[in-house]
Design a protein around this motif. Structure first.
Motif, mmCIF file in Angstrom:
data_model
loop_
_atom_site.group_PDB
_atom_site.id
_atom_site.type_symbol
_atom_site.label_atom_id
_atom_site.label_comp_id
_atom_site.label_asym_id
_atom_site.label_seq_id
_atom_site.Cartn_x
_atom_site.Cartn_y
_atom_site.Cartn_z
ATOM 1 N N ASP A 99 26.616 1.957 -28.724
ATOM 2 C CA ASP A 99 27.599 1.191 -28.024
ATOM 3 C C ASP A 99 27.711 -0.346 -28.728
ATOM 4 O OD1 ASP A 99 27.886 3.288 -26.428
ATOM 5 O OD2 ASP A 99 26.985 2.461 -24.682
ATOM 6 N N THR B 152 16.838 8.546 -26.552
ATOM 7 C CA THR B 152 18.311 8.768 -26.298
ATOM 8 C C THR B 152 18.779 7.597 -25.824
ATOM 9 O OG1 THR B 152 17.817 11.031 -25.820
ATOM 10 C CG2 THR B 152 19.996 10.403 -25.198
ATOM 11 N N VAL C 84 25.198 24.913 -29.810
ATOM 12 C CA VAL C 84 26.182 24.297 -30.228
ATOM 13 C C VAL C 84 26.075 22.942 -29.662
ATOM 14 C CG1 VAL C 84 28.765 23.888 -30.681
ATOM 15 C CG2 VAL C 84 27.460 26.284 -30.659
ATOM 16 N N ASN D 176 19.387 17.830 -21.790
ATOM 17 C CA ASN D 176 18.782 17.061 -23.074
ATOM 18 C C ASN D 176 17.792 18.269 -23.691
ATOM 19 O OD1 ASN D 176 16.270 17.973 -21.424
ATOM 20 N ND2 ASN D 176 16.403 15.823 -20.377
ATOM 21 N N ALA D 177 17.100 17.862 -24.666
ATOM 22 C CA ALA D 177 16.421 18.708 -25.396
ATOM 23 C C ALA D 177 15.252 19.406 -24.707
ATOM 24 C CB ALA D 177 15.799 18.131 -26.675
HETATM 25 C C1 B12 Z 1 25.985 7.041 -32.232
HETATM 26 C C2 B12 Z 1 27.385 7.280 -32.216
HETATM 27 C C3 B12 Z 1 28.125 7.407 -33.328
HETATM 28 C C4 B12 Z 1 27.468 7.183 -34.765
HETATM 29 C C5 B12 Z 1 26.985 8.796 -35.195
HETATM 30 C C6 B12 Z 1 25.720 8.646 -35.933
HETATM 31 C C7 B12 Z 1 25.022 10.031 -36.140
HETATM 32 N N1 B12 Z 1 24.832 10.272 -37.517
HETATM 33 O O1 B12 Z 1 24.993 10.954 -35.251
HETATM 34 C C8 B12 Z 1 28.913 6.870 -35.570
HETATM 35 C C9 B12 Z 1 28.940 5.595 -35.682
HETATM 36 C C10 B12 Z 1 29.018 7.600 -37.199
HETATM 37 C C11 B12 Z 1 29.991 7.529 -34.742
HETATM 38 C C12 B12 Z 1 31.181 7.693 -35.335
HETATM 39 C C13 B12 Z 1 32.192 8.183 -34.253
HETATM 40 N N2 B12 Z 1 32.178 8.405 -32.950
HETATM 41 CO CO1 B12 Z 1 30.612 8.063 -31.785
HETATM 42 N N3 B12 Z 1 29.478 7.718 -30.705
HETATM 43 C C14 B12 Z 1 27.973 7.420 -30.909
HETATM 44 C C15 B12 Z 1 27.302 7.126 -29.312
HETATM 45 C C16 B12 Z 1 27.424 5.797 -29.032
HETATM 46 C C17 B12 Z 1 25.801 7.904 -29.320
HETATM 47 C C18 B12 Z 1 25.862 9.239 -29.800
HETATM 48 C C19 B12 Z 1 24.161 9.439 -30.003
HETATM 49 O O2 B12 Z 1 23.724 9.604 -31.078
HETATM 50 N N4 B12 Z 1 23.549 9.365 -28.882
HETATM 51 C C20 B12 Z 1 21.999 9.718 -28.987
HETATM 52 C C21 B12 Z 1 21.736 11.159 -28.979
HETATM 53 C C22 B12 Z 1 20.129 11.385 -29.274
HETATM 54 O O3 B12 Z 1 22.031 11.668 -27.714
HETATM 55 P P1 B12 Z 1 23.218 12.973 -27.470
HETATM 56 O O4 B12 Z 1 23.682 13.066 -28.931
HETATM 57 O O5 B12 Z 1 23.872 12.880 -26.423
HETATM 58 O O6 B12 Z 1 21.900 14.177 -27.535
HETATM 59 C C23 B12 Z 1 21.189 14.449 -26.444
HETATM 60 C C24 B12 Z 1 21.969 15.250 -25.379
HETATM 61 O O7 B12 Z 1 23.435 15.037 -25.261
HETATM 62 C C25 B12 Z 1 21.623 16.768 -25.491
HETATM 63 N N5 B12 Z 1 22.091 17.595 -26.661
HETATM 64 C C26 B12 Z 1 23.119 17.230 -27.667
HETATM 65 N N6 B12 Z 1 23.515 18.187 -28.504
HETATM 66 C C27 B12 Z 1 23.036 19.237 -27.672
HETATM 67 C C28 B12 Z 1 23.030 20.777 -27.911
HETATM 68 C C29 B12 Z 1 22.269 21.591 -27.054
HETATM 69 C C30 B12 Z 1 22.480 23.013 -27.286
HETATM 70 C C31 B12 Z 1 21.617 21.142 -25.999
HETATM 71 C C32 B12 Z 1 21.028 22.164 -24.976
HETATM 72 C C33 B12 Z 1 21.426 19.513 -25.752
HETATM 73 C C34 B12 Z 1 21.993 18.919 -26.660
HETATM 74 O O8 B12 Z 1 20.240 16.297 -26.098
HETATM 75 C C35 B12 Z 1 19.928 15.277 -26.839
HETATM 76 C C36 B12 Z 1 18.799 14.657 -26.930
HETATM 77 O O9 B12 Z 1 18.482 14.450 -25.614
HETATM 78 C C37 B12 Z 1 28.312 7.873 -28.605
HETATM 79 C C38 B12 Z 1 28.134 7.415 -26.980
HETATM 80 C C39 B12 Z 1 27.555 8.516 -26.310
HETATM 81 N N7 B12 Z 1 27.355 8.001 -24.709
HETATM 82 O O10 B12 Z 1 27.241 9.377 -26.431
HETATM 83 C C40 B12 Z 1 29.681 7.679 -29.324
HETATM 84 C C41 B12 Z 1 30.823 8.917 -29.067
HETATM 85 C C42 B12 Z 1 30.321 10.186 -29.141
HETATM 86 N N8 B12 Z 1 31.567 8.448 -30.368
HETATM 87 C C43 B12 Z 1 32.807 8.700 -30.031
HETATM 88 C C44 B12 Z 1 33.855 8.608 -31.143
HETATM 89 C C45 B12 Z 1 35.452 8.669 -30.541
HETATM 90 C C46 B12 Z 1 33.518 8.440 -32.391
HETATM 91 C C47 B12 Z 1 34.429 8.131 -33.742
HETATM 92 C C48 B12 Z 1 35.661 9.426 -33.892
HETATM 93 C C49 B12 Z 1 35.130 7.036 -33.646
HETATM 94 C C50 B12 Z 1 34.500 6.007 -33.702
HETATM 95 N N9 B12 Z 1 34.402 5.124 -32.293
HETATM 96 O O11 B12 Z 1 34.469 5.409 -34.497
HETATM 97 C C51 B12 Z 1 33.490 8.534 -34.631
HETATM 98 C C52 B12 Z 1 33.562 9.987 -35.376
HETATM 99 C C53 B12 Z 1 32.517 10.462 -36.113
HETATM 100 C C54 B12 Z 1 32.630 11.968 -36.710
HETATM 101 N N10 B12 Z 1 33.556 12.329 -37.269
HETATM 102 O O12 B12 Z 1 31.964 12.789 -35.834
HETATM 103 C C55 B12 Z 1 33.080 8.931 -28.626
HETATM 104 C C56 B12 Z 1 33.723 10.445 -28.279
HETATM 105 C C57 B12 Z 1 34.742 10.392 -27.437
HETATM 106 C C58 B12 Z 1 35.285 11.782 -27.069
HETATM 107 N N11 B12 Z 1 35.439 11.985 -25.722
HETATM 108 O O13 B12 Z 1 35.713 12.791 -27.753
HETATM 109 C C59 B12 Z 1 31.791 8.543 -27.955
HETATM 110 C C60 B12 Z 1 31.478 9.405 -26.652
HETATM 111 C C61 B12 Z 1 31.928 6.984 -27.693
HETATM 112 C C62 B12 Z 1 33.035 6.756 -26.614
HETATM 113 N N12 B12 Z 1 32.626 6.421 -25.447
HETATM 114 O O14 B12 Z 1 34.184 6.693 -26.866
HETATM 115 N N13 B12 Z 1 29.416 7.572 -33.404
#
Ligand code: B12
Length: 228
Positions: A68, A60, A161, A213-214
């Motif tokens: 970023d 993660t 979700v 987290n997961a």
């Molecule tokens: C990688 C990323 C992308 C990738 C996505 C690749 C993909 N196929 O998933 C790309 C480049 C395509 C992308 C696009 C966009 N992104 Co983006 N992205 C990110 C980023 C940097 C990391 C997300 C990620 O993959 N993390 C790694 C995974 C493993 O972690 P995670 O998803 O958080 O999941 C963990 C926990 O949260 C938890 N978890 C997740 N889901 C669930 C569900 C349950 C039930 C449970 C219990 C736990 C759980 O467990 C997981 C494992 O530990 C985040 C920043 C951030 N800090 O999150 C921004 C972020 C999410 N993105 C953002 C935005 C705005 C966008 C875009 C609209 C615009 C843009 N900047 O281009 C587009 C929209 C795409 C769309 N239509 O959905 C914003 C959202 C802001 C907001 N408040 O709404 C963020 C927060 C960046 C920011 N700081 O502005 N993005």
């Protein structure tokens, strides 16, 4: 100009020092799309800590750094995409080694509401599956109606979700409203960045619980299902 370069150099140096060495090694391996190197790093984390939670933390942290970096223009979309694919493949190979057998699993559904950030969902699904639960993957970019329809069609006991954007997180309220209208007993667990940033958001949208987290989600599922 020279000063700015020096400043940037110092900043990158500091960031590298602060990062866990496994995270740095994993980052290097993912960015160079080195599948074998990536797996070696994660296996080393697993061997040192004997738990999947630390493997998940390294994954993660690294994916967030890459995401970023993409936003800052340092990495390409292809690098993010391939990093996700490599993580998923590696988890699929490693998790069966942690797998446990479970009888009478509740039916669990998982999906990404509205947005397309699917990496977190994939990790959560892989961990839940490895814990022996029966899980159905509904995909990403789903509307509230699609989420509710699938929950009913598959007779889901626990719906998980994932949302990574605030507007999507707020839509969870719509799922809760439909569950209530249809008198569904399905438990609702939420997760993803908006819920990590605001610790009371899950209550505001009417979820039964949130998971950071997961690995954390396993005890939450057990608790919610026991309570039914
Ligand atoms: C990688 C990323 C992308 C990738 C996505 C690749 C993909 N196929 O998933 C790309 C480049 C395509 C992308 C696009 C966009 N992104 Co983006 N992205 C990110 C980023 C940097 C990391 C997300 C990620 O993959 N993390 C790694 C995974 C493993 O972690 P995670 O998803 O958080 O999941 C963990 C926990 O949260 C938890 N978890 C997740 N889901 C669930 C569900 C349950 C039930 C449970 C219990 C736990 C759980 O467990 C997981 C494992 O530990 C985040 C920043 C951030 N800090 O999150 C921004 C972020 C999410 N993105 C953002 C935005 C705005 C966008 C875009 C609209 C615009 C843009 N900047 O281009 C587009 C929209 C795409 C769309 N239509 O959905 C914003 C959202 C802001 C907001 N408040 O709404 C963020 C927060 C960046 C920011 N700081 O502005 N993005």
């Amino acid at each position: 100009m020279g000063r700015q370069i020096l400043k940037d150099f110092v900043k990158v140096g500091k960031q590298m020092k602060q990062r866990d060495s496994h995270t740095q090694l994993f980052l290097d391996a993912l960015l160079s799309m080195d599948r074998i190197g990536s797996e070696i790093v994660l296996r080393d984390v697993a061997a040192q800590h004997q738990s999947f939670e630390d493997v998940e933390r390294v994954i993660t942290e690294t994916l967030v750094i890459i995401g970023d970096g993409w936003e800052a223009g340092d990495y390409s979309l292809f690098q993010i995409y391939m990093s996700g694919v490599i993580c998923e493949e590696t988890i699929a190979r490693m998790l069966p080694e942690f797998r446990i057998e479970r009888k009478n699993s509740p039916k669990i559904g998982i999906g990404v509401l509205i947005d397309r950030h699917a990496l977190g969902k994939r990790i959560v699904k892989a961990v839940v599956q490895a814990e022996g639960f029966e899980i159905f993957d509904f995909g990403d970019g789903l509307s509230v109606d699609e989420m509710v329809d699938k929950t009913m069609a598959y007779r889901i006991d626990v719906l998980m979700v994932s949302t990574l954007m605030l507007p999507s997180a707020l839509k969870v309220k719509g799922i809760r409203e439909q569950f209530d209208q249809r008198k569904l007993k399905t438990r609702l667990i939420v997760g993803g960045a908006p819920f990590r940033f605001d610790s009371s958001l899950w209550q505001q949208v009417g979820a039964d619980a949130d998971g950071k987290n997961a690995t954390a989600v396993i005890s939450i599922i057990e608790r919610l299902v026991d309570r039914q």
